[in-house]
Design an enzyme around this catalytic site. Sequence first.
Site, PDB file in Angstrom:
ATOM      1  N   LYS A 181       0.848  -1.185   0.000  1.00  0.00           N
ATOM      2  CA  LYS A 181       0.000   0.000   0.000  1.00  0.00           C
ATOM      3  C   LYS A 181       0.879   1.229   0.000  1.00  0.00           C
ATOM      4  O   LYS A 181       1.782   1.363   0.828  1.00  0.00           O
ATOM      5  CB  LYS A 181      -0.916   0.001   1.222  1.00  0.00           C
ATOM      6  CG  LYS A 181      -1.950   1.108   1.213  1.00  0.00           C
ATOM      7  CD  LYS A 181      -2.930   0.961   2.369  1.00  0.00           C
ATOM      8  CE  LYS A 181      -4.014   2.026   2.295  1.00  0.00           C
ATOM      9  NZ  LYS A 181      -4.989   1.903   3.406  1.00  0.00           N
ATOM     10  N   ARG A 207       1.108   5.755  -0.873  1.00  0.00           N
ATOM     11  CA  ARG A 207       0.407   6.999  -0.552  1.00  0.00           C
ATOM     12  C   ARG A 207      -0.817   7.207  -1.435  1.00  0.00           C
ATOM     13  O   ARG A 207      -1.809   7.794  -1.026  1.00  0.00           O
ATOM     14  CB  ARG A 207       1.388   8.172  -0.718  1.00  0.00           C
ATOM     15  CG  ARG A 207       0.776   9.555  -0.628  1.00  0.00           C
ATOM     16  CD  ARG A 207       0.238   9.843   0.763  1.00  0.00           C
ATOM     17  NE  ARG A 207      -0.314  11.177   0.842  1.00  0.00           N
ATOM     18  CZ  ARG A 207      -1.543  11.517   0.490  1.00  0.00           C
ATOM     19  NH1 ARG A 207      -2.352  10.609   0.000  1.00  0.00           N
ATOM     20  NH2 ARG A 207      -1.976  12.754   0.618  1.00  0.00           N
ATOM     21  N   ASP A 246      11.840   9.520 -10.910  1.00  0.00           N
ATOM     22  CA  ASP A 246      11.798   8.774  -9.643  1.00  0.00           C
ATOM     23  C   ASP A 246      12.638   7.499  -9.740  1.00  0.00           C
ATOM     24  O   ASP A 246      12.181   6.417  -9.388  1.00  0.00           O
ATOM     25  CB  ASP A 246      10.356   8.446  -9.272  1.00  0.00           C
ATOM     26  CG  ASP A 246      10.209   8.050  -7.806  1.00  0.00           C
ATOM     27  OD1 ASP A 246      11.150   8.315  -7.029  1.00  0.00           O
ATOM     28  OD2 ASP A 246       9.165   7.491  -7.438  1.00  0.00           O
TER      29      ASP A 246
END
Length: 570
Positions: A48, A50, A172
């Site tokens: 899980k 953000r 990223d």
Amino acid sequence: MPINYNRNAVELKLSSQLLQWLDQRLPLGDPMRIPSIDSYKYIQDLGKGRFGTVCKFSNGNTFETVKKVDLTIFNHWTQSETKVSNRLDTFLYEFRHLHKVTNDNNRIVNFLGIYADSNQMYIMSEYLPRGSVKDLLVKETLGEDTAIKYLMETVEALDYLHNLSPPVIHRDIKAANLLITSNDSIKLANFGLVRDLAVDGFGIAIASEITLDFRATLLYVAPEVLSSALGPGNRNAYELPADIWALGCTFIEMLLKRPPHFEYFGHIDEIPKVLLGYAKSEDGKVLPYTSEVLVPSSSNCVQKIVDLVFIKSPEHRPNTHKLRIQIKKILDDDSESEEETDISHPISNSNTDSSTAISHNHSNDRKVGRAGTCLPIESMEYAAVRKELKKRSKPKSNNIMQIFVASGYYLSRILYFLNILTRSICYLLLFLSLGITALGSFLLISYFVVRFVRYLIAINCNCDLMQPQYLIISGILIVLMFALLFSCCMVALGEYKFRMANQTLDGSKFYLPRPQKSAVLCGITVITGKEDAKDTAQNMEEEIHLTPSVRRNHDDYYYDESSGPANEEN
């Protein structure tokens, strides 16, 4: 209560509106649209993050990674429908571009499509059961050969993305976003599209939350992005060289199990303040990104690659094409030097041959920071004999002197602890004093405001305001006024903290820049001027030589389920 109801209604309407827009802009015939998920079967949660939950689904005979987008990230009263609509258009445009190009390259995780209905939004991508490089680092330490192999394959993926028209900037790059295939190759994942969809246009409170989510990710961000006016949370601050810098940080992560300088922060919350502070400081201080600081015990080949990537100026930093050529040249030169070494040291006997072969095999995939040389058994025995003789030859130490040394040692620690305890108590008392003073001021202002209102009412209607019902109403008004002032103060502090963290105070019309000369009050320097700051910096080394403040188990950093799984594609 009606206000809360209306706000909740607006928030729910926004997320529902987003799904309606998706349904309209992705018709059933669109190749990017997955019309139905009836054939999909839920297997398990992978993690899980953000912006949603990542799950493993089966679709017939294949497995797929499914990102369930958390639509509550849009349920905030500061969201504007126009801004969300524009960001959705950008999201679909970039996703369509990636959906097309990822199927043409085996170094990019395939984006399979989007499913959306009136209640939910799923993003499907290729499933890789071996997980990410970050998952692998939790289990074992990578050797240099493996790290260089993964680096080269990531460079190939970036070279493909950077040479597209228009170019694709990943923004990223880190070990968690490098997925490993069944044949031990790298595929690049997680282009941050959902993050970009959610971040831009948030209000101050939500923007502060998002900035905190970038705590550890800031260790991969290039200096030009950290020092830009837009800040690391804005996608427009990133250019192609930023991916190269992040790739270098990821290479360090593969070698050391952590990004550069991670171990020097006492707490992860310190990262934004320190990194953004150094990036925008005017005293010339910078964090060192050199091979002798980051990987001092690595091979000459690895050190050359590290120094090649970590060039502060983005204009002089090599692009993906030059990086591939130069890394291959470094590897070729290194292999030639090894061959010359083998020729110049001929093998004299079978024992030497055996030990040389073992040493050579270990050096090919050496671990940075670990001993790579195995001593013969005879040398170990002689060392043990010498150690025993040395131990016997040592004179007996004075017991009284040892007692004094031990007493002084522990006494100094106790005094140091008492000093810290005293300062903590003083800080606590100061905090309580300031808090009580602030609350008392709010209460006093509220009291006088209500008293003034009662005075005006008494003049106009000649009422007896000392009756119980009026006193109760006045008390309620004082409490409400106090709560209102306190809320306004907290909002102002939150915005100030956000602007301090992102170095955007200079955008205010009330901003006053730092003076050239220091301001001295009663012999005490209250503001350090720019000239004095530069003079101080010139007396110090240009680079900061950091000493680790905390020794921690870095595996805890890697085993963080809340940061999202390896297969999270957005």
